[in-house]
Design a protein around this motif. Structure first.
Motif, PDB file in Angstrom:
ATOM      1  N   LEU A   1       0.812  -1.226   0.000  1.00  0.00           N
ATOM      2  CA  LEU A   1       0.000   0.000   0.000  1.00  0.00           C
ATOM      3  C   LEU A   1       0.844   1.275   0.000  1.00  0.00           C
ATOM      4  O   LEU A   1       0.399   2.325   0.466  1.00  0.00           O
ATOM      5  N   GLY A   2       2.074   1.192  -0.487  1.00  0.00           N
ATOM      6  CA  GLY A   2       2.886   2.399  -0.585  1.00  0.00           C
ATOM      7  C   GLY A   2       3.423   2.857   0.757  1.00  0.00           C
ATOM      8  O   GLY A   2       3.401   2.126   1.742  1.00  0.00           O
ATOM      9  N   PHE A   3       3.884   4.098   0.779  1.00  0.00           N
ATOM     10  CA  PHE A   3       4.539   4.640   1.964  1.00  0.00           C
ATOM     11  C   PHE A   3       3.632   4.604   3.187  1.00  0.00           C
ATOM     12  O   PHE A   3       4.043   4.231   4.279  1.00  0.00           O
ATOM     13  N   LYS A   4       2.373   4.973   2.963  1.00  0.00           N
ATOM     14  CA  LYS A   4       1.432   4.991   4.088  1.00  0.00           C
ATOM     15  C   LYS A   4       1.246   3.574   4.655  1.00  0.00           C
ATOM     16  O   LYS A   4       1.147   3.392   5.865  1.00  0.00           O
ATOM     17  N   GLY A   5       1.242   2.587   3.760  1.00  0.00           N
ATOM     18  CA  GLY A   5       1.139   1.203   4.210  1.00  0.00           C
ATOM     19  C   GLY A   5       2.320   0.799   5.077  1.00  0.00           C
ATOM     20  O   GLY A   5       2.152   0.099   6.083  1.00  0.00           O
ATOM     21  N   SER A   6       3.535   1.286   4.714  1.00  0.00           N
ATOM     22  CA  SER A   6       4.705   0.931   5.509  1.00  0.00           C
ATOM     23  C   SER A   6       4.621   1.562   6.893  1.00  0.00           C
ATOM     24  O   SER A   6       5.117   1.004   7.867  1.00  0.00           O
ATOM     25  N   LEU A   7       3.972   2.740   6.976  1.00  0.00           N
ATOM     26  CA  LEU A   7       3.785   3.343   8.305  1.00  0.00           C
ATOM     27  C   LEU A   7       2.918   2.441   9.172  1.00  0.00           C
ATOM     28  O   LEU A   7       3.213   2.200  10.342  1.00  0.00           O
ATOM     29  N   PHE A   8       1.846   1.931   8.586  1.00  0.00           N
ATOM     30  CA  PHE A   8       0.927   1.080   9.356  1.00  0.00           C
ATOM     31  C   PHE A   8       1.619  -0.203   9.808  1.00  0.00           C
ATOM     32  O   PHE A   8       1.538  -0.598  10.969  1.00  0.00           O
ATOM     33  N   SER A   9       2.326  -0.875   8.869  1.00  0.00           N
ATOM     34  CA  SER A   9       2.958  -2.141   9.247  1.00  0.00           C
ATOM     35  C   SER A   9       4.098  -1.901  10.233  1.00  0.00           C
ATOM     36  O   SER A   9       4.306  -2.688  11.159  1.00  0.00           O
ATOM     37  N   GLY A  10       4.823  -0.784  10.052  1.00  0.00           N
ATOM     38  CA  GLY A  10       5.929  -0.476  10.959  1.00  0.00           C
ATOM     39  C   GLY A  10       5.448  -0.247  12.378  1.00  0.00           C
ATOM     40  O   GLY A  10       5.981  -0.813  13.332  1.00  0.00           O
ATOM     41  N   VAL A  11       4.402   0.597  12.509  1.00  0.00           N
ATOM     42  CA  VAL A  11       3.855   0.851  13.843  1.00  0.00           C
ATOM     43  C   VAL A  11       3.308  -0.447  14.431  1.00  0.00           C
ATOM     44  O   VAL A  11       3.470  -0.724  15.619  1.00  0.00           O
ATOM     45  N   GLY A  12       2.707  -1.268  13.567  1.00  0.00           N
ATOM     46  CA  GLY A  12       2.156  -2.533  14.025  1.00  0.00           C
ATOM     47  C   GLY A  12       3.200  -3.434  14.658  1.00  0.00           C
ATOM     48  O   GLY A  12       2.953  -4.050  15.688  1.00  0.00           O
TER      49      GLY A  12
ATOM     50  N   LEU B   1      12.957   3.302   8.163  1.00  0.00           N
ATOM     51  CA  LEU B   1      11.828   3.772   7.346  1.00  0.00           C
ATOM     52  C   LEU B   1      12.334   4.478   6.094  1.00  0.00           C
ATOM     53  O   LEU B   1      11.892   4.175   4.974  1.00  0.00           O
ATOM     54  N   VAL B   2      13.291   5.388   6.281  1.00  0.00           N
ATOM     55  CA  VAL B   2      13.823   6.139   5.138  1.00  0.00           C
ATOM     56  C   VAL B   2      14.494   5.178   4.155  1.00  0.00           C
ATOM     57  O   VAL B   2      14.218   5.198   2.952  1.00  0.00           O
TER      58      VAL B   2
END
Lengths: 273, 187
Positions: free
Chosen positions: A163-174, B101-102
């Motif tokens: 899901l792009g950058f925003k998806g990586s934010l969700f999985s990372g926080v998860g 992340l980056v």
């Protein structure tokens, strides 16, 4: 009593409300916290009966910590989950799913890094079909060769691919959140009991075991990293320089990268000649 | 003002740990120990070993666990309230994951070219064995007077090492050595 109704399932409803003027056993006012209550209307033969059950989610956690802040945080997380799943669109659901999968991986894999890989593969490749096996192996190679914890790199990669950058934010926080919450609770409790003599005796036994657990996988890891008689001087010199000469690992890592590139350039030059 | 200074120091330190945290897990330990114990003195060596022990028995990578724990204790040890400690641990966890992340965002954009990149292979050729050396130094740095107080420590070390080589469960080993400590060291 103020409350908000979150959702309705069949003829029962789940309600969260904030109790006021409730007193605990000691007689003092209860700290604020949401009560998780359930009202179920069911038809008995001929009559409509209403049954209301009420139970606190919090007591075990409250026993563990007295911190009001943590309780409120947990309450809000639970409320947020119910609210969010009830109102969101399909696209939002995908983000939420991404978050939940990695939350689960983060919460149930002990030992970090390499121990997590089979579980991540099972979820991402076998259950969700987000990546195929080849993609997964490629991704693993990348995640291992980049700085940062392998599990986080894997989560960010899968999230980004899906899901792009925003998806990586969700999985990372998860993947971060479970250990964050757990360690925070442990830190809050442990800093208080650190001077406790029993705890100190237990940790006197644990500390040498920790060192043994770090040292034990070295042989296997060395083999898989391709260490042989020809290049065994690399790990030996790194270990000695960091341990005895107290050189910062930052410089050691930079030197290793430069050395690798230098060696590549040198062999390419000689190959040309 | 003092608190913001501490927050900035924590953020920068863990950012550095995130940037140079090659190899993950144990390979990051020497770096974390150097920055947190030797340079900034936020926690003691035995506290650091305890964090590693807690990390080995709880889910999640060691880098995050130590970031969260150190962020909290560094702030509360200075005498600030618990709430500020929670903010501190959030800052540390954010800082240690920000480089990943980056980098992973950039990598995802260039994924297929990076896979067989000769430069990448070249830098990894020395870095991979070096990471083994870093893990070895993590073990050597923790073999100090604070963790190995007498001959009993060495016995526990030897037994756990052998059991671990025979693929015993690490969590079980930690629990058992805790019990052993309780019996071997009378109050």
């Amino acid at each position: 009593m103020s409350y908000c109704r979150i959702g309705r399932l069949g003829n029962s409803s789940i309600t969260f409300y904030k109790p006021r003027h409730v007193f605990d056993i000691n007689g003092g006012p209860q700290p604020s916290g949401f009560v998780f209550g359930r009202t179920a209307d069911y038809k008995d033969i001929g009559t409509l009966k209403s049954c209301h059950t009420e139970f606190r989610l919090i007591p075990p956690v409250r026993l563990l910590i007295e911190s009001r802040l943590a309780i409120v945080c947990i309450d809000f997380a639970i409320c947020f989950h119910f609210y969010y799943t009830a109102t969101m669109s399909t696209q939002k659901k995908q983000y939420w799913e991404l978050f939940l999968v990695f939350f689960k991986i983060g919460a149930f894999t002990f030992g970090g890094g390499y121990a997590m890989i089979p579980l991540i593969r099972k979820e991402v490749v076998e259950k969700k079909l987000w990546l195929d096996d080849d993609e997964f192996m490629d991704m693993l190679a990348i995640a291992q060769s980049m700085p940062g914890p392998i599990s986080l790199n894997t989560a960010l990669f899968v999230g980004n691919k899906r899901l792009g950058f925003k998806g990586s934010l969700f999985s990372g926080v998860g993947i971060i959140l479970p250990s964050f919450i757990l360690i925070l609770l442990i830190a809050m409790v442990f800093t208080r009991f650190k001077e406790n003599l029993v705890i100190e005796r237990i940790f006197k036994g644990i500390r040498p075991a920790v060192v043994a657990l770090i040292a034990a996988p070295l042989l296997g890891l060395g083999k898989s990293a391709g260490v042989n008689l020809k290049n065994i001087w690399i790990p030996l010199s790194v270990a000695l320089s960091v341990w005895l000469l107290k050189i910062s690992p930052v410089y050691v890592i930079l030197a290793a990268i430069l050395l690798g590139i230098g060696h590549y350039l040198f062999t390419r030059q000689t190959m040309k000649k | 003002m003092e608190l913001t200074d501490l927050y900035i120091a924590l953020f920068l330190t863990f950012l550095k740990i995130g940037v140079f945290g090659f190899g993950g897990g144990y390979a990051m330990l020497p770096l974390i120990q150097r920055e947190v114990v030797d340079v900034h003195k936020w926690i003691s060596v035995s506290d650091f070993t305890d964090i590693v022990a807690i990390s080995q028995t709880t889910p999640g990578p060691i880098a995050f666990n130590s970031a969260t724990y150190i962020g909290y204790t560094a702030v509360t040890d200075m005498g600030f309230a618990q709430g500020y400690g929670v903010i501190g641990s959030a800052i540390c966890t954010l800082a240690v994951s920000l480089p990943s992340l980056v980098i992973m965002t950039i990598v995802c954009a260039f994924f297929f070219r990076l896979k067989s990149n000769p430069w990448m292979q070249a830098s990894l050729s020395v870095l991979k064995p070096a990471i083994i050396g870093l893990i070895a130094s993590a073990a050597l740095m923790l073999m100090n007077d604070h963790n190995f107080i007498d001959y009993k420590s060495w016995i526990i070390f030897g037994v756990v090492l052998l059991a671990s080589l025979k693929k015993a469960d690490p969590i079980l080993l930690i629990v058992l050595s805790g019990v052993a400590g309780l019996f071997l060291y009378p109050a």
